[in-house]
Design a protein around this motif. Structure first.
Motif, PDB file in Angstrom:
ATOM      1  N   ALA A  93       0.839  -1.208   0.000  1.00  0.00           N
ATOM      2  CA  ALA A  93       0.000   0.000   0.000  1.00  0.00           C
ATOM      3  C   ALA A  93       0.870   1.253   0.000  1.00  0.00           C
ATOM      4  O   ALA A  93       0.593   2.223  -0.717  1.00  0.00           O
ATOM      5  N   ARG A  94       1.926   1.248   0.809  1.00  0.00           N
ATOM      6  CA  ARG A  94       2.834   2.406   0.832  1.00  0.00           C
ATOM      7  C   ARG A  94       3.488   2.618  -0.531  1.00  0.00           C
ATOM      8  O   ARG A  94       3.565   3.748  -1.037  1.00  0.00           O
ATOM      9  N   VAL A  95       3.988   1.543  -1.112  1.00  0.00           N
ATOM     10  CA  VAL A  95       4.703   1.653  -2.380  1.00  0.00           C
ATOM     11  C   VAL A  95       3.765   2.099  -3.496  1.00  0.00           C
ATOM     12  O   VAL A  95       4.095   2.973  -4.311  1.00  0.00           O
ATOM     13  N   GLN A  96       2.575   1.525  -3.570  1.00  0.00           N
ATOM     14  CA  GLN A  96       1.622   1.897  -4.619  1.00  0.00           C
ATOM     15  C   GLN A  96       1.185   3.350  -4.488  1.00  0.00           C
ATOM     16  O   GLN A  96       0.962   4.027  -5.497  1.00  0.00           O
ATOM     17  N   ALA A  97       1.061   3.832  -3.256  1.00  0.00           N
ATOM     18  CA  ALA A  97       0.660   5.220  -3.057  1.00  0.00           C
ATOM     19  C   ALA A  97       1.682   6.190  -3.627  1.00  0.00           C
ATOM     20  O   ALA A  97       1.337   7.315  -3.997  1.00  0.00           O
ATOM     21  N   LEU A  98       2.943   5.762  -3.714  1.00  0.00           N
ATOM     22  CA  LEU A  98       4.004   6.630  -4.237  1.00  0.00           C
ATOM     23  C   LEU A  98       4.401   6.261  -5.665  1.00  0.00           C
ATOM     24  O   LEU A  98       5.408   6.747  -6.179  1.00  0.00           O
ATOM     25  N   GLY A  99       3.616   5.391  -6.298  1.00  0.00           N
ATOM     26  CA  GLY A  99       3.868   5.034  -7.680  1.00  0.00           C
ATOM     27  C   GLY A  99       5.056   4.127  -7.898  1.00  0.00           C
ATOM     28  O   GLY A  99       5.643   4.129  -8.989  1.00  0.00           O
ATOM     29  N   GLY A 100       5.431   3.349  -6.886  1.00  0.00           N
ATOM     30  CA  GLY A 100       6.588   2.474  -7.008  1.00  0.00           C
ATOM     31  C   GLY A 100       6.220   1.012  -7.167  1.00  0.00           C
ATOM     32  O   GLY A 100       5.057   0.658  -7.389  1.00  0.00           O
ATOM     33  N   THR A 101       7.229   0.147  -7.050  1.00  0.00           N
ATOM     34  CA  THR A 101       7.028  -1.294  -7.191  1.00  0.00           C
ATOM     35  C   THR A 101       7.672  -2.013  -6.014  1.00  0.00           C
ATOM     36  O   THR A 101       8.665  -1.538  -5.451  1.00  0.00           O
ATOM     37  N   LEU A 102       7.090  -3.130  -5.648  1.00  0.00           N
ATOM     38  CA  LEU A 102       7.632  -3.966  -4.575  1.00  0.00           C
ATOM     39  C   LEU A 102       7.627  -5.411  -5.067  1.00  0.00           C
ATOM     40  O   LEU A 102       6.606  -5.910  -5.561  1.00  0.00           O
ATOM     41  N   THR A 103       8.762  -6.074  -4.925  1.00  0.00           N
ATOM     42  CA  THR A 103       8.867  -7.488  -5.292  1.00  0.00           C
ATOM     43  C   THR A 103       9.467  -8.258  -4.128  1.00  0.00           C
ATOM     44  O   THR A 103      10.336  -7.751  -3.406  1.00  0.00           O
ATOM     45  N   VAL A 104       9.012  -9.478  -3.971  1.00  0.00           N
ATOM     46  CA  VAL A 104       9.496 -10.360  -2.914  1.00  0.00           C
ATOM     47  C   VAL A 104       9.935 -11.665  -3.565  1.00  0.00           C
ATOM     48  O   VAL A 104       9.144 -12.316  -4.263  1.00  0.00           O
ATOM     49  N   THR A 108      10.040  11.525  -7.926  1.00  0.00           N
ATOM     50  CA  THR A 108       8.913  12.453  -7.968  1.00  0.00           C
ATOM     51  C   THR A 108       7.637  11.649  -7.852  1.00  0.00           C
ATOM     52  O   THR A 108       7.315  10.866  -8.751  1.00  0.00           O
ATOM     53  N   PRO A 109       6.861  11.799  -6.751  1.00  0.00           N
ATOM     54  CA  PRO A 109       5.652  11.001  -6.579  1.00  0.00           C
ATOM     55  C   PRO A 109       4.560  11.473  -7.509  1.00  0.00           C
ATOM     56  O   PRO A 109       4.617  12.582  -8.045  1.00  0.00           O
ATOM     57  N   PRO A 110       3.511  10.654  -7.749  1.00  0.00           N
ATOM     58  CA  PRO A 110       2.372  11.091  -8.554  1.00  0.00           C
ATOM     59  C   PRO A 110       1.730  12.326  -7.958  1.00  0.00           C
ATOM     60  O   PRO A 110       1.782  12.557  -6.756  1.00  0.00           O
ATOM     61  N   ALA A 111       1.094  13.139  -8.826  1.00  0.00           N
ATOM     62  CA  ALA A 111       0.506  14.406  -8.366  1.00  0.00           C
ATOM     63  C   ALA A 111      -0.584  14.187  -7.359  1.00  0.00           C
ATOM     64  O   ALA A 111      -0.791  14.980  -6.450  1.00  0.00           O
ATOM     65  N   GLU A 112      -1.358  13.059  -7.508  1.00  0.00           N
ATOM     66  CA  GLU A 112      -2.462  12.835  -6.585  1.00  0.00           C
ATOM     67  C   GLU A 112      -2.049  12.090  -5.331  1.00  0.00           C
ATOM     68  O   GLU A 112      -2.871  11.701  -4.519  1.00  0.00           O
ATOM     69  N   THR A 113      -0.742  11.843  -5.172  1.00  0.00           N
ATOM     70  CA  THR A 113      -0.285  11.125  -3.983  1.00  0.00           C
ATOM     71  C   THR A 113      -0.566  11.948  -2.727  1.00  0.00           C
ATOM     72  O   THR A 113      -0.303  13.141  -2.680  1.00  0.00           O
ATOM     73  N   ASP A 114      -1.060  11.276  -1.739  1.00  0.00           N
ATOM     74  CA  ASP A 114      -1.302  11.925  -0.440  1.00  0.00           C
ATOM     75  C   ASP A 114      -0.136  11.598   0.469  1.00  0.00           C
ATOM     76  O   ASP A 114       0.013  10.463   0.910  1.00  0.00           O
ATOM     77  N   PRO A 115       0.783  12.504   0.723  1.00  0.00           N
ATOM     78  CA  PRO A 115       1.949  12.181   1.534  1.00  0.00           C
ATOM     79  C   PRO A 115       1.568  11.598   2.860  1.00  0.00           C
ATOM     80  O   PRO A 115       0.613  12.008   3.488  1.00  0.00           O
ATOM     81  N   GLU A 116       2.364  10.651   3.293  1.00  0.00           N
ATOM     82  CA  GLU A 116       2.020   9.948   4.524  1.00  0.00           C
ATOM     83  C   GLU A 116       2.528  10.648   5.759  1.00  0.00           C
ATOM     84  O   GLU A 116       2.082  10.359   6.860  1.00  0.00           O
TER      85      GLU A 116
END
Length: 406
Positions: free
Chosen positions: A367-378, A395-403
């Motif tokens: 959820a954290r990674v998607q909110a900032l437009g990134g990727t997570l792999t395990v 640079t995060p997406p414009a609609e990102t709500d900073p945590e």
């Protein structure tokens, strides 16, 4: 006065009273002139004029006239019949035709009202010509022109009323839509804040409590034979409780994590590895690669929380001896890798999150990674350790709500 009539406003109510006074005044004029001019049947004219006024006045008071078009039509017909009798007796009754036009157009359907106006105008012209014992086109001009003016005024008013009602409904719909949108935005904001708090609590307080529990268990096991080790574990548990208390206070105040105050993300991660190594049987080492670049607070908070959660999972579940935490600056992206040599697991067979057993860590990370437009792999397999890799755009997406919003 019927279901089709517009709802009376102060303006239309005033116009209705003006119409009432006009009809009563014209009837009184016809009766008065019959008396002052000493016309034949003057008493009968006064009586018929009074009857016409009485029939007209009684109509608006009857409930049926207010609710039913049929009752309204019958009332108008009664008024019209008495008016025709008065017209047959006095030429002055022709003036009453003008307010009758407005009454018929306002209360009857469009076609019926137009027919009633035409019949009233024809009766007025014929009655006046009969009293004059002659007919000329000039006699038709007054009633016909009055009828045309009445039609234009009433139909124009009805068009304005319909337009006003249409705009009123649009305004009501807009107001309702704005209220619904505000409610939806409020609900979305509440859900987003709940999700943020859930992630913060999981990655800070829950992990801190888990660390305290592990330290106290270690102290319990060491207590009989190695009291000095037990004291060390208890001291570390106490320090973990102090850190957790600081996290809780900062979480309530919605400030940045205390581990990021006065230091960089790299410094916070290095300190996290040192603290983890001191408190648990795990050697955690930190590595930094690439050229440092300024990071948004949201990125720093997310990466720190992910590292905290990953190391906590390693301590609790992996039975690992070493963990490598690497922070890499890759130009327009930043990467975080956490690799351990533990027992590993099958990522495709993770248990469902449970309030008692936990299991919310990877969900919160994603959820954290998607909110900032990134990727997570395990990447993991039983007996082969685990590698967790996160990449975020600088640079995060414009609609990102900073945590980490103050």
């Amino acid at each position: 006065m019927n279901t089709a009539a517009p709802v009376l406003t102060p303006t239309t109510r005033a116009l209705a009273w003006c119409l009432h006074l006009l009809i009563i005044g014209l009837l009184a004029l016809a009766a008065g002139r019959a008396v002052t001019d000493d016309r034949p049947h003057a008493g009968l004219i006064v009586g018929v004029a009074a009857t016409c006024g009485l029939v007209y006045a009684v109509g608006p008071l009857l409930p049926g006239v207010r609710r039913s078009r049929r009752a309204t039509a019958l009332w108008l017909a009664a008024v019209g019949v008495v008016w025709l009798v008065l017209l047959a007796l006095s030429p002055d009754a022709v003036w009453v035709a003008f307010p009758l036009y407005f009454l018929q157009l306002h209360l009857l359907p469009r076609r019926a009202g137009l027919a009633a106006v035409a019949a009233t105008a024809a009766a007025a012209i014929a009655g006046f010509a009969a009293h004059q014992h002659s007919f000329s086109p000039a006699m038709a001009i007054g009633p016909a022109l009055g009828a045309a003016v009445a039609v234009a005024v009433v139909w124009g008013y009805q068009a304005l009323y319909r337009e006003s009602e249409h705009r009123r409904r649009l305004i009501e719909e807009l107001t309702t839509t704005r209220a619904d949108l505000a409610a939806a935005q409020h609900t979305a904001g509440v859900l987003a804040e709940r999700d943020r708090l859930a992630r913060e609590i999981h990655d800070t307080l829950a992990q801190g409590f888990s660390s305290i529990q592990l330290l106290l268990r270690a102290a319990e096991r060491a207590l009989p034979n190695a009291p000095e080790n037990a004291a060390r574990y208890v001291d570390q548990a106490r320090q973990a409780a102090v850190d957790n208390l600081a996290e809780a206070r900062r979480l309530v105040a919605a400030l940045t994590p205390p581990t990021l105050e006065g230091t960089t993300l790299a410094g916070a991660l290095e300190r996290l590895c040192t603290t983890t190594s001191n408190r648990h049987r795990l050697t955690a080492r930190f590595h930094l690669t690439g050229d440092l670049a300024p990071l948004a607070t949201a990125h720093e908070v997310a990466l720190l929380r992910i590292a905290q959660s990953a190391l906590a999972n390693t301590v609790r579940h992996a039975e690992a001896t070493t963990a490598e935490v690497t922070l890499s600056y890759l130009g327009d992206r930043i990467a975080l890798d956490v690799v351990d040599d533990g027992r590993g697991f099958d990522p495709a067979r993770l248990p469902a999150p449970d309030p008692e057993a936990g299991g919310f860590g990877l969900t919160a990370m994603r959820a954290r990674v998607q909110a900032l437009g990134g990727t997570l792999t395990v990447a993991s397999a039983p007996g082969h350790g685990t590698a967790l890799a996160v990449q975020l755009p600088l640079t995060p997406p414009a609609e990102t709500d900073p945590e980490a919003r103050p």
